[in-house]
Design a protein around this motif. Structure first.
Motif, PDB file in Angstrom:
ATOM      1  N   HIS A 154      -5.420 -13.964 -13.541  1.00  0.00           N
ATOM      2  CA  HIS A 154      -6.609 -13.113 -13.589  1.00  0.00           C
ATOM      3  C   HIS A 154      -6.236 -11.730 -13.056  1.00  0.00           C
ATOM      4  CE1 HIS A 154     -10.635 -11.608 -13.222  1.00  0.00           C
ATOM      5  NE2 HIS A 154     -11.180 -12.775 -13.574  1.00  0.00           N
ATOM      6  N   GLY A 155      -6.316 -10.720 -13.903  1.00  0.00           N
ATOM      7  CA  GLY A 155      -5.889  -9.380 -13.511  1.00  0.00           C
ATOM      8  C   GLY A 155      -6.649  -8.833 -12.322  1.00  0.00           C
ATOM      9  N   ARG A 156      -7.954  -8.984 -12.327  1.00  0.00           N
ATOM     10  CA  ARG A 156      -8.737  -8.481 -11.193  1.00  0.00           C
ATOM     11  C   ARG A 156      -8.355  -9.186  -9.905  1.00  0.00           C
ATOM     12  NH1 ARG A 156     -12.665 -10.893  -8.948  1.00  0.00           N
ATOM     13  NH2 ARG A 156     -13.271 -12.121 -10.787  1.00  0.00           N
ATOM     14  N   GLU A 157      -8.223 -10.508  -9.970  1.00  0.00           N
ATOM     15  CA  GLU A 157      -7.895 -11.262  -8.763  1.00  0.00           C
ATOM     16  C   GLU A 157      -6.488 -10.931  -8.264  1.00  0.00           C
ATOM     17  OE1 GLU A 157      -8.518 -15.339  -9.716  1.00  0.00           O
ATOM     18  OE2 GLU A 157     -10.722 -15.165  -9.744  1.00  0.00           O
ATOM     19  N   ALA A 158      -5.557 -10.661  -9.171  1.00  0.00           N
ATOM     20  CA  ALA A 158      -4.203 -10.287  -8.759  1.00  0.00           C
ATOM     21  C   ALA A 158      -4.231  -9.003  -7.940  1.00  0.00           C
ATOM     22  CB  ALA A 158      -3.310 -10.123  -9.984  1.00  0.00           C
ATOM     23  N   ALA A 159      -5.031  -8.035  -8.378  1.00  0.00           N
ATOM     24  CA  ALA A 159      -5.144  -6.778  -7.636  1.00  0.00           C
ATOM     25  C   ALA A 159      -5.873  -6.986  -6.313  1.00  0.00           C
ATOM     26  CB  ALA A 159      -5.871  -5.742  -8.491  1.00  0.00           C
ATOM     27  N   GLU A 160      -6.917  -7.798  -6.327  1.00  0.00           N
ATOM     28  CA  GLU A 160      -7.654  -8.058  -5.085  1.00  0.00           C
ATOM     29  C   GLU A 160      -6.774  -8.774  -4.075  1.00  0.00           C
ATOM     30  OE1 GLU A 160     -12.179  -8.445  -6.955  1.00  0.00           O
ATOM     31  OE2 GLU A 160     -10.987 -10.244  -6.534  1.00  0.00           O
ATOM     32  N   ASP A 208      -3.069  -5.316 -17.678  1.00  0.00           N
ATOM     33  CA  ASP A 208      -2.729  -4.039 -17.040  1.00  0.00           C
ATOM     34  C   ASP A 208      -3.996  -3.259 -16.692  1.00  0.00           C
ATOM     35  OD1 ASP A 208      -0.022  -4.466 -17.192  1.00  0.00           O
ATOM     36  OD2 ASP A 208       0.379  -2.926 -18.703  1.00  0.00           O
ATOM     37  N   ALA A 209      -4.908  -3.188 -17.659  1.00  0.00           N
ATOM     38  CA  ALA A 209      -6.151  -2.446 -17.441  1.00  0.00           C
ATOM     39  C   ALA A 209      -6.956  -3.052 -16.296  1.00  0.00           C
ATOM     40  CB  ALA A 209      -6.977  -2.436 -18.723  1.00  0.00           C
ATOM     41  N   GLY A 210      -6.998  -4.380 -16.252  1.00  0.00           N
ATOM     42  CA  GLY A 210      -7.737  -5.044 -15.186  1.00  0.00           C
ATOM     43  C   GLY A 210      -7.144  -4.785 -13.813  1.00  0.00           C
ATOM     44  N   VAL A 211      -5.825  -4.817 -13.730  1.00  0.00           N
ATOM     45  CA  VAL A 211      -5.163  -4.603 -12.432  1.00  0.00           C
ATOM     46  C   VAL A 211      -5.308  -3.157 -11.980  1.00  0.00           C
ATOM     47  CG1 VAL A 211      -2.913  -4.526 -11.280  1.00  0.00           C
ATOM     48  CG2 VAL A 211      -3.529  -6.510 -12.685  1.00  0.00           C
ATOM     49  N   LEU A 212      -4.981  -2.207 -12.851  1.00  0.00           N
ATOM     50  CA  LEU A 212      -5.014  -0.798 -12.445  1.00  0.00           C
ATOM     51  C   LEU A 212      -6.423  -0.361 -12.060  1.00  0.00           C
ATOM     52  CD1 LEU A 212      -3.152   1.767 -12.261  1.00  0.00           C
ATOM     53  CD2 LEU A 212      -4.206   2.448 -14.423  1.00  0.00           C
ATOM     54  N   SER A 213      -7.397  -0.727 -12.873  1.00  0.00           N
ATOM     55  CA  SER A 213      -8.765  -0.306 -12.573  1.00  0.00           C
ATOM     56  C   SER A 213      -9.269  -0.931 -11.278  1.00  0.00           C
ATOM     57  CB  SER A 213      -9.697  -0.661 -13.733  1.00  0.00           C
ATOM     58  OG  SER A 213      -9.711  -2.056 -13.975  1.00  0.00           O
ATOM     59  N   THR A 214      -8.885  -2.163 -11.005  1.00  0.00           N
ATOM     60  CA  THR A 214      -9.307  -2.805  -9.758  1.00  0.00           C
ATOM     61  C   THR A 214      -8.660  -2.130  -8.558  1.00  0.00           C
ATOM     62  OG1 THR A 214      -9.619  -4.929 -10.863  1.00  0.00           O
ATOM     63  CG2 THR A 214      -9.388  -4.969  -8.472  1.00  0.00           C
ATOM     64  N   LEU A 215      -7.376  -1.810  -8.654  1.00  0.00           N
ATOM     65  CA  LEU A 215      -6.710  -1.114  -7.549  1.00  0.00           C
ATOM     66  C   LEU A 215      -7.430   0.182  -7.192  1.00  0.00           C
ATOM     67  CD1 LEU A 215      -2.941  -1.564  -8.497  1.00  0.00           C
ATOM     68  CD2 LEU A 215      -4.084  -2.516  -6.491  1.00  0.00           C
ATOM     69  N   PHE A 216      -7.858   0.918  -8.200  1.00  0.00           N
ATOM     70  CA  PHE A 216      -8.474   2.220  -7.939  1.00  0.00           C
ATOM     71  C   PHE A 216      -9.945   2.108  -7.549  1.00  0.00           C
ATOM     72  CE2 PHE A 216      -4.584   3.953  -9.540  1.00  0.00           C
ATOM     73  CZ  PHE A 216      -4.485   5.178  -8.876  1.00  0.00           C
ATOM     74  N   THR A 217     -10.492   0.879  -7.455  1.00  0.00           N
ATOM     75  CA  THR A 217     -11.816   0.741  -6.846  1.00  0.00           C
ATOM     76  C   THR A 217     -11.725   0.840  -5.325  1.00  0.00           C
ATOM     77  OG1 THR A 217     -11.686  -1.685  -6.715  1.00  0.00           O
ATOM     78  CG2 THR A 217     -12.658  -0.730  -8.720  1.00  0.00           C
ATOM     79  N   TYR A 218     -10.515   0.751  -4.787  1.00  0.00           N
ATOM     80  CA  TYR A 218     -10.318   0.848  -3.337  1.00  0.00           C
ATOM     81  C   TYR A 218     -10.027   2.273  -2.881  1.00  0.00           C
ATOM     82  CZ  TYR A 218      -9.992  -4.242  -3.570  1.00  0.00           C
ATOM     83  OH  TYR A 218     -10.267  -5.576  -3.788  1.00  0.00           O
ATOM     84  N   LEU A 219     -10.031   3.218  -3.790  1.00  0.00           N
ATOM     85  CA  LEU A 219      -9.668   4.589  -3.457  1.00  0.00           C
ATOM     86  C   LEU A 219     -10.722   5.241  -2.561  1.00  0.00           C
ATOM     87  CD1 LEU A 219      -7.509   6.774  -4.156  1.00  0.00           C
ATOM     88  CD2 LEU A 219      -9.091   7.571  -5.927  1.00  0.00           C
ATOM     89  N   LYS A 220     -10.258   5.778  -1.450  1.00  0.00           N
ATOM     90  CA  LYS A 220     -11.148   6.457  -0.506  1.00  0.00           C
ATOM     91  C   LYS A 220     -10.761   7.912  -0.280  1.00  0.00           C
ATOM     92  CE  LYS A 220     -12.316   2.213   2.015  1.00  0.00           C
ATOM     93  NZ  LYS A 220     -12.257   1.511   3.338  1.00  0.00           N
ATOM     94  N   SER A 221      -9.556   8.288  -0.741  1.00  0.00           N
ATOM     95  CA  SER A 221      -9.115   9.676  -0.587  1.00  0.00           C
ATOM     96  C   SER A 221      -7.965   9.936  -1.543  1.00  0.00           C
ATOM     97  CB  SER A 221      -8.657   9.951   0.855  1.00  0.00           C
ATOM     98  OG  SER A 221      -7.452   9.232   1.129  1.00  0.00           O
ATOM     99  N   GLU A 222      -7.679  11.193  -1.813  1.00  0.00           N
ATOM    100  CA  GLU A 222      -6.578  11.541  -2.702  1.00  0.00           C
ATOM    101  C   GLU A 222      -5.236  11.075  -2.160  1.00  0.00           C
ATOM    102  OE1 GLU A 222      -6.169  15.328  -4.590  1.00  0.00           O
ATOM    103  OE2 GLU A 222      -8.330  15.733  -4.493  1.00  0.00           O
ATOM    104  N   GLU A 223      -5.120  10.992  -0.842  1.00  0.00           N
ATOM    105  CA  GLU A 223      -3.848  10.577  -0.239  1.00  0.00           C
ATOM    106  C   GLU A 223      -3.471   9.141  -0.634  1.00  0.00           C
ATOM    107  OE1 GLU A 223      -6.287  12.169   1.394  1.00  0.00           O
ATOM    108  OE2 GLU A 223      -5.199  14.088   1.427  1.00  0.00           O
ATOM    109  N   GLN A 224      -4.435   8.352  -1.023  1.00  0.00           N
ATOM    110  CA  GLN A 224      -4.161   6.964  -1.401  1.00  0.00           C
ATOM    111  C   GLN A 224      -3.623   6.823  -2.831  1.00  0.00           C
ATOM    112  OE1 GLN A 224      -8.123   5.222  -0.423  1.00  0.00           O
ATOM    113  NE2 GLN A 224      -6.917   3.528   0.401  1.00  0.00           N
ATOM    114  N   ILE A 225      -3.762   7.847  -3.654  1.00  0.00           N
ATOM    115  CA  ILE A 225      -3.428   7.725  -5.073  1.00  0.00           C
ATOM    116  C   ILE A 225      -2.004   7.218  -5.298  1.00  0.00           C
ATOM    117  CG2 ILE A 225      -3.102   9.009  -7.230  1.00  0.00           C
ATOM    118  CD1 ILE A 225      -5.508  10.736  -6.453  1.00  0.00           C
ATOM    119  N   PRO A 226      -0.973   7.833  -4.691  1.00  0.00           N
ATOM    120  CA  PRO A 226       0.390   7.332  -4.941  1.00  0.00           C
ATOM    121  C   PRO A 226       0.577   5.880  -4.509  1.00  0.00           C
ATOM    122  CG  PRO A 226       0.442   9.525  -3.943  1.00  0.00           C
ATOM    123  CD  PRO A 226      -0.979   9.041  -3.839  1.00  0.00           C
TER     124      PRO A 226
END
Length: 450
Positions: free
Chosen positions: A423-429, A332-350
């Motif tokens: 692989h959690g990171r790869e699943a998010a990527e 879970d930690a690997g997936v969530l943290s990887t997803l939020f490496t793509y964040l470029k604006s607050e509008e993307q959070i949801p």
């Protein structure tokens, strides 16, 4: 410790300093986000018991720069040796072949749960995670831009995202989904740790719990509706016992008071019919920590309506046994943290928050189903089903001595593909490549969808 740095950093509050909260905090902070962890305890979780670190988990910890710490505290494991809880005879084993295991990309380890928490805590603190201990979260308030928590000292804290990693009775889950339903399963897990030096006056037990690098296994005593696991950890210095026992046969009818969950139990109060070695081994721990097993449901929603509150791990789905099961929380930690490496604006959070449930729920359901079936295998009563299981375990032991051919290894390859090779990171990527990039491109069009 390579970690993609975020183009747009935000504030996270994580409720809970167990493995889930600590791992998520570490990786979010390593990628550049600002993270505060709040917990009512005096420090990171001190929960007793040995924890399994299968390859799908170990590979993430290694990526996060924790290899040196794992080498210090963890031990490699290659087999589970099954013994009869009634008379102690060796039934058979399940062995993970070295060449097969290498295909998963990492080692299979065991460690003390509290050592794993300490490793993650130290790494998080060094990375800049802010910790607030001895503070209970009394309420959580949802908000479209900055949700807030109220602390037991009267303070209010806000963040762009609040994560509930606060266990099965999560205050965040209750806000998102309403009252939490749970019913007692009927078993408790009795957990204890003690130094192996305490066994030196009993050569048979000392030998039984000795870690052997040339044959790294652990013992599982199996019986009717019960099983007991013995793990040697901390470079062979500690012995951990996890006894899965029916409460009615062990302590009688406890009732449904949640105060019984996590309470200490004197070892002489546990009425256990078992082989002499196991009885002596269990008596060496003066007290056990009782962890009751519950039937719990998956949360319907892991994210609130604004996409600013998220639940993870036990707060989102059932896990039969903690600390034994750590795979899903670390994933879970690997997936969530990887997803939020793509964040470029607050509008993307949801959008990224909802993606977390989309990626993780099918995986959590699959592993929970496997774990449930595994209990049925070790708890099988006397009869044809047990005889068939014992014969299969015996054949695995014999084949391990003779060498296995590719056909007989097929079940291991299948298991690795589905469980260990994840692989959690790869699943998010992969999700981002398939859906995230598509959404970004669509938003660049005059009539793009959102």
């Amino acid at each position: 410790m390579s970690c993609k740095q975020v183009p747009f950093s935000i504030d996270f509050i994580i409720i809970g300093a167990g493995v889930t909260g600590l791992a998520t905090a570490l990786r979010l902070r390593q990628s550049g986000h600002r993270v505060t962890v709040v917990d009512k305890g005096i420090g990171p979780s001190e929960r007793k018991g040995g924890a399994h670190l299968p390859p799908n988990l170990t590979k993430l910890l290694m990526e996060w720069g924790l290899g040196k710490q794992l080498k210090r505290y963890a031990l490699s494991i290659r087999a589970s040796k099954f013994l009869s809880a009634d008379d102690g005879h060796e039934i058979g084993c399940i062995e993970w072949r070295e060449d097969v295991l290498q295909e998963s990309g990492a080692d299979y380890l065991v460690i003390q749960y509290r050592d794993l928490c300490q490793i993650l805590f130290d790494a998080g603190r060094n990375a800049g995670v802010h910790f607030e201990f001895q503070l209970a979260v009394t309420s959580v308030q949802s908000d479209p831009t900055r949700p807030r928590i109220l602390l037991s000292d009267g303070r209010t804290m806000g963040a762009h995202v609040i994560i509930g990693a606060d266990g099965p009775r999560s205050i965040v889950r209750e806000l998102i989904n309403g009252p939490i339903e749970e019913t007692l399963e009927g078993h408790s897990v009795y957990v204890a740790n003690f130094p192996r030096d305490h066994l030196k006056d009993d050569p048979e037990l000392y030998q039984l719990t000795t870690y052997r690098a040339d044959s790294p296994d652990y013992n599982v005593w199996t019986g009717d509706n019960r099983h007991i696991i013995s793990l040697t950890t901390d470079q062979g210095k500690m012995c951990s016992i996890l006894a899965f026992l029916p409460e009615v046969d062990t302590e009688g009818h406890l009732g449904d008071d949640i105060a019984y969950d996590g309470a200490p139990v004197a070892s002489n109060k546990l009425k256990i019919k078992c082989e002499p070695r196991l009885r002596r081994l269990m008596s060496r721990a003066p007290t056990y920590q009782r962890q009751r097993m519950y039937h719990r449901k998956f949360a319907e929603d892991w994210v609130d309506e604004y996409g600013r509150l998220i639940v993870m791990s036990e707060s989102a789905y059932p896990i039969w046994v903690k600390p034994l099961s750590c795979s899903l929380p670390i994933e879970d930690a690997g997936v969530l943290s990887t997803l939020f490496t793509y964040l470029k604006s607050e509008e993307q959070i949801p959008y990224l928050a909802y993606a977390f449930q989309e990626i993780r729920e099918p995986r959590a359901r699959s592993l929970f189903s496997k774990e449930t079936k595994a209990f049925g295998t070790v708890w099988v009563p006397p009869g044809p089903a047990r005889d068939a299981r014992n014969e299969a375990l015996k054949m695995m032991l014999l084949e391990g001595h003779k060498g296995w051919d590719e056909t007989r290894l097929r079940w291991q390859w299948d298991e690795i593909c589905e469980v260990f090779a994840y692989h959690g990171r790869e699943a998010a990527e992969d999700w981002w490549v398939m859906w995230g990039v598509l959404r970004e491109r669509s938003q660049q069009m005059p009539n793009g969808f959102h």
